[in-house]
Design a protein around this motif. Structure first.
Motif, mmCIF file in Angstrom:
data_model
loop_
_atom_site.group_PDB
_atom_site.id
_atom_site.type_symbol
_atom_site.label_atom_id
_atom_site.label_comp_id
_atom_site.label_asym_id
_atom_site.label_seq_id
_atom_site.Cartn_x
_atom_site.Cartn_y
_atom_site.Cartn_z
ATOM 1 N N GLY A 163 0.805 -1.211 0.000
ATOM 2 C CA GLY A 163 0.000 0.000 0.000
ATOM 3 C C GLY A 163 0.841 1.266 0.000
ATOM 4 O O GLY A 163 2.048 1.247 0.232
ATOM 5 N N ALA A 164 0.193 2.377 -0.258
ATOM 6 C CA ALA A 164 0.809 3.708 -0.190
ATOM 7 C C ALA A 164 -0.307 4.739 -0.235
ATOM 8 O O ALA A 164 -1.454 4.432 -0.587
ATOM 9 C CB ALA A 164 1.792 3.933 -1.325
ATOM 10 N N SER A 165 0.042 5.974 0.115
ATOM 11 C CA SER A 165 -0.976 7.020 0.219
ATOM 12 C C SER A 165 -1.498 7.496 -1.123
ATOM 13 O O SER A 165 -2.561 8.094 -1.203
ATOM 14 C CB SER A 165 -0.398 8.223 0.980
ATOM 15 O OG SER A 165 0.753 8.730 0.305
ATOM 16 N N ARG A 167 -1.643 6.585 -5.627
ATOM 17 C CA ARG A 167 -1.464 5.550 -6.653
ATOM 18 C C ARG A 167 -0.057 5.556 -7.227
ATOM 19 O O ARG A 167 0.543 4.497 -7.418
ATOM 20 C CB ARG A 167 -2.486 5.786 -7.769
ATOM 21 C CG ARG A 167 -2.392 4.795 -8.926
ATOM 22 C CD ARG A 167 -3.212 5.247 -10.119
ATOM 23 N NE ARG A 167 -2.824 6.579 -10.564
ATOM 24 C CZ ARG A 167 -1.727 6.833 -11.294
ATOM 25 N NH1 ARG A 167 -0.919 5.849 -11.656
ATOM 26 N NH2 ARG A 167 -1.445 8.071 -11.659
ATOM 27 N N GLN A 168 0.497 6.734 -7.517
ATOM 28 C CA GLN A 168 1.810 6.792 -8.158
ATOM 29 C C GLN A 168 2.938 6.337 -7.233
ATOM 30 O O GLN A 168 4.061 6.114 -7.686
ATOM 31 C CB GLN A 168 2.092 8.211 -8.678
ATOM 32 C CG GLN A 168 2.233 9.285 -7.608
ATOM 33 C CD GLN A 168 0.915 9.938 -7.250
ATOM 34 O OE1 GLN A 168 -0.137 9.331 -7.428
ATOM 35 N NE2 GLN A 168 0.970 11.176 -6.771
ATOM 36 N N LYS A 169 2.631 6.187 -5.944
ATOM 37 C CA LYS A 169 3.647 5.722 -4.997
ATOM 38 C C LYS A 169 3.590 4.213 -4.772
ATOM 39 O O LYS A 169 4.374 3.680 -3.976
ATOM 40 C CB LYS A 169 3.482 6.435 -3.653
ATOM 41 C CG LYS A 169 3.850 7.913 -3.689
ATOM 42 C CD LYS A 169 3.860 8.492 -2.287
ATOM 43 C CE LYS A 169 4.422 9.900 -2.281
ATOM 44 N NZ LYS A 169 4.583 10.433 -0.906
ATOM 45 N N ARG A 170 2.665 3.534 -5.456
ATOM 46 C CA ARG A 170 2.504 2.087 -5.253
ATOM 47 C C ARG A 170 3.212 1.314 -6.356
ATOM 48 O O ARG A 170 2.917 1.482 -7.546
ATOM 49 C CB ARG A 170 1.018 1.711 -5.221
ATOM 50 C CG ARG A 170 0.291 2.207 -3.994
ATOM 51 C CD ARG A 170 -1.054 1.529 -3.829
ATOM 52 N NE ARG A 170 -1.994 1.909 -4.877
ATOM 53 C CZ ARG A 170 -2.852 2.910 -4.806
ATOM 54 N NH1 ARG A 170 -2.903 3.654 -3.717
ATOM 55 N NH2 ARG A 170 -3.669 3.179 -5.800
ATOM 56 N N TRP A 171 4.134 0.473 -5.972
ATOM 57 C CA TRP A 171 4.763 -0.462 -6.904
ATOM 58 C C TRP A 171 3.672 -1.421 -7.372
ATOM 59 O O TRP A 171 2.840 -1.858 -6.571
ATOM 60 C CB TRP A 171 5.884 -1.203 -6.185
ATOM 61 C CG TRP A 171 6.914 -1.843 -7.064
ATOM 62 C CD1 TRP A 171 7.557 -1.296 -8.131
ATOM 63 C CD2 TRP A 171 7.457 -3.168 -6.908
ATOM 64 N NE1 TRP A 171 8.470 -2.181 -8.663
ATOM 65 C CE2 TRP A 171 8.415 -3.341 -7.932
ATOM 66 C CE3 TRP A 171 7.217 -4.215 -6.010
ATOM 67 C CZ2 TRP A 171 9.143 -4.525 -8.079
ATOM 68 C CZ3 TRP A 171 7.943 -5.383 -6.149
ATOM 69 C CH2 TRP A 171 8.893 -5.533 -7.180
ATOM 70 N N PRO A 172 3.624 -1.775 -8.650
ATOM 71 C CA PRO A 172 2.507 -2.584 -9.167
ATOM 72 C C PRO A 172 2.342 -3.914 -8.435
ATOM 73 O O PRO A 172 3.321 -4.564 -8.063
ATOM 74 C CB PRO A 172 2.891 -2.808 -10.636
ATOM 75 C CG PRO A 172 3.795 -1.678 -10.978
ATOM 76 C CD PRO A 172 4.564 -1.388 -9.726
ATOM 77 N N THR A 173 1.091 -4.309 -8.240
ATOM 78 C CA THR A 173 0.834 -5.579 -7.562
ATOM 79 C C THR A 173 1.387 -6.757 -8.363
ATOM 80 O O THR A 173 1.818 -7.764 -7.776
ATOM 81 C CB THR A 173 -0.676 -5.766 -7.336
ATOM 82 O OG1 THR A 173 -1.372 -5.626 -8.586
ATOM 83 C CG2 THR A 173 -1.212 -4.740 -6.355
ATOM 84 N N LYS A 174 1.406 -6.647 -9.693
ATOM 85 C CA LYS A 174 1.993 -7.722 -10.508
ATOM 86 C C LYS A 174 3.482 -7.871 -10.228
ATOM 87 O O LYS A 174 4.011 -8.992 -10.203
ATOM 88 C CB LYS A 174 1.759 -7.439 -11.995
ATOM 89 C CG LYS A 174 0.309 -7.579 -12.437
ATOM 90 C CD LYS A 174 0.168 -7.346 -13.933
ATOM 91 C CE LYS A 174 -1.281 -7.519 -14.373
ATOM 92 N NZ LYS A 174 -1.449 -7.274 -15.841
ATOM 93 N N HIS A 175 4.152 -6.750 -9.998
ATOM 94 C CA HIS A 175 5.570 -6.809 -9.641
ATOM 95 C C HIS A 175 5.754 -7.468 -8.275
ATOM 96 O O HIS A 175 6.661 -8.281 -8.074
ATOM 97 C CB HIS A 175 6.165 -5.401 -9.630
ATOM 98 C CG HIS A 175 6.422 -4.820 -10.991
ATOM 99 N ND1 HIS A 175 5.797 -5.262 -12.120
ATOM 100 C CD2 HIS A 175 7.264 -3.828 -11.399
ATOM 101 C CE1 HIS A 175 6.221 -4.560 -13.167
ATOM 102 N NE2 HIS A 175 7.123 -3.685 -12.753
ATOM 103 N N PHE A 176 4.885 -7.104 -7.319
ATOM 104 C CA PHE A 176 4.964 -7.727 -5.993
ATOM 105 C C PHE A 176 4.741 -9.233 -6.102
ATOM 106 O O PHE A 176 5.394 -10.027 -5.406
ATOM 107 C CB PHE A 176 3.929 -7.111 -5.040
ATOM 108 C CG PHE A 176 4.448 -5.983 -4.200
ATOM 109 C CD1 PHE A 176 5.374 -6.200 -3.196
ATOM 110 C CD2 PHE A 176 3.998 -4.686 -4.403
ATOM 111 C CE1 PHE A 176 5.848 -5.165 -2.401
ATOM 112 C CE2 PHE A 176 4.466 -3.630 -3.626
ATOM 113 C CZ PHE A 176 5.386 -3.867 -2.622
#
Length: 413
Positions: free
Chosen positions: A249-251, A253-262
């Motif tokens: 998570g992050a505050s 959208r642009q600060k969130r690394w993609p869930t596919k990458h995770f």
């Protein structure tokens, strides 16, 4: 020509809205504070409306400030953002005499709620009001100039000089100077405390009320930046065996690394460390969607324990403190790890390089490595740490690069 005209039109519209907001808040604030209790020099109000990470970098200085305030025979009230007020109560309740919980998002938009909170503040009869933020928010602090407190102190902040800030600045009895250079937020708070402490030392005697009040020294001893001992001493419910924490998570959208990458990272970590470390997903209830997306993309062959929404903030701190490694976006979890002495890997845009990350090495007790998009890495290598023209793309941080950094941090030293 047309583009320039449109830009000017938008700027004029923003300025018009800002003037209207200033006028409406000023009218509301003056009305809400028309009746106030007689200022009591034994009562000090500290106001902080910023985020959780900001509070974590402020709390060591809050404890120092409280020591000085209580040494003067005064009582400290903290007006705290509802987002992190539970942390303040749990970790710093011993240095806070009263906690005033404020929903600042609502405070700046709901005039009825704002008026009710201001009437409560006005009834407190504070003799001193302190607004220590460097990044000041005029929609929050506007009311302070209507307070009858004889001492009203703020930071000079980011040196804004528009009409609203000029009016706000005139409402303080002390405006403490700030350096224009970029400072790590912990050091920025130390700068404010040092200036405030010098002001306290030079302050006239009527505010020194305790018969044996110690004279504060302008010599500044930097307090340690670490989580409370109770966090470190209390095992997490997830600590039955070693684990790694992924925080998606992050505050924004642009600060969130993609869930596919995770998900790709989780697969690689499971292949590399199955039998050595469990994989735990952590976050707020709002992050549960990202956690489920990661679980689905990683597949049933990758056991991922979803703790999103299952811990409060103190519980999240315990979870992070007990981990062997945290891999996180630019969010509160990374600050918790850095201050707990948990190795961490932070994936971030770097638009505020030096303010929140990277942590200065002398404040760390374990490795805290930051990974930025390649475009930012190139700029930093050239010595350019200024804010970029547009948001860097976190998608450009590839999972294989994160895996390599994680392996390095998990390697026995």
């Amino acid at each position: 020509m047309l583009v320039e005209l449109l830009a000017r039109f938008r700027q004029m519209r923003r300025q018009r809205r800002r003037r209207h907001l200033f006028a409406s808040l000023s009218t509301a604030d003056a009305a809400a504070l028309v009746q106030q209790a007689v200022p009591d020099p034994t009562r000090v109000l500290v106001l902080r409306n910023d985020s959780i990470g900001d509070y974590l970098l402020f709390r060591p200085w809050l404890r120092q400030l409280s020591h000085v305030v209580r040494g003067r025979g005064q009582r400290l009230t903290l007006a705290a953002n509802a987002l992190w007020a539970p942390l303040a109560q749990a970790w710093d309740g011993d240095v806070i005499d009263e906690l005033l919980v404020v929903e600042f998002g609502r405070f700046t938009t709901d005039l009825t709620y704002r008026a009710a909170m201001l009437r409560r503040i006005g009834a407190g009869g504070y003799g001193e009001v302190i607004y220590p933020l460097h990044v000041r928010e005029p929609t929050v602090e506007n009311f302070i100039r209507f307070m009858e407190a004889p001492v009203r102190v703020a930071s000079q902040g980011e040196h804004h000089h528009d009409a609203w800030f000029t009016t706000l600045n005139a409402g303080y009895t002390q405006l403490l100077p700030t350096s224009r250079q970029v400072l790590f937020e912990y050091d920025r708070n130390g700068e404010f405390f040092g200036k405030w402490l010098t002001t306290v030392t030079a302050m006239a005697s009527p505010l020194v009320l305790a018969s044996q009040a110690p004279t504060p020294s302008p010599e500044l001893d930097a307090p340690p930046l670490r989580l409370p001992l109770v966090v470190m001493a209390t095992p997490s419910t997830a600590s039955s065996s070693p684990y790694l924490v992924l925080f998606p998570g992050a505050s924004a959208r642009q600060k969130r690394w993609p869930t596919k990458h995770f998900a790709l990272l989780a697969v690689a970590l499971h292949q590399r460390y199955a039998g050595h470390y469990r994989l735990v997903l952590a976050g707020s209830p709002g992050d549960a969607t990202y956690a489920r997306q990661i679980q689905q993309a990683a597949g049933p062959g990758v056991p991922l324990e979803n703790h999103c929404g299952q811990t409060d903030l103190p519980g999240l701190a315990q979870l992070v403190a007990g981990a062997q490694l945290l891999i996180s976006n630019d969010t509160v979890a990374a600050h918790l790890a850095a201050q707990a002495g948990t190795p961490c890997l932070v994936l971030l845009m770097g638009e505020n390089y030096g303010k929140f990350f990277p942590y200065p090495p002398h404040l760390l007790r374990a490795a805290c490595r930051c990974l930025f998009p390649p475009s930012q890495e190139t700029r930093f290598a050239q010595g350019d740490f200024s804010p970029p023209a547009r948001d860097p793309d976190l998608r450009k941080i590839v999972p294989s690069r994160v895996l390599a950094a994680a392996e390095e941090l998990l390697r026995p030293q």
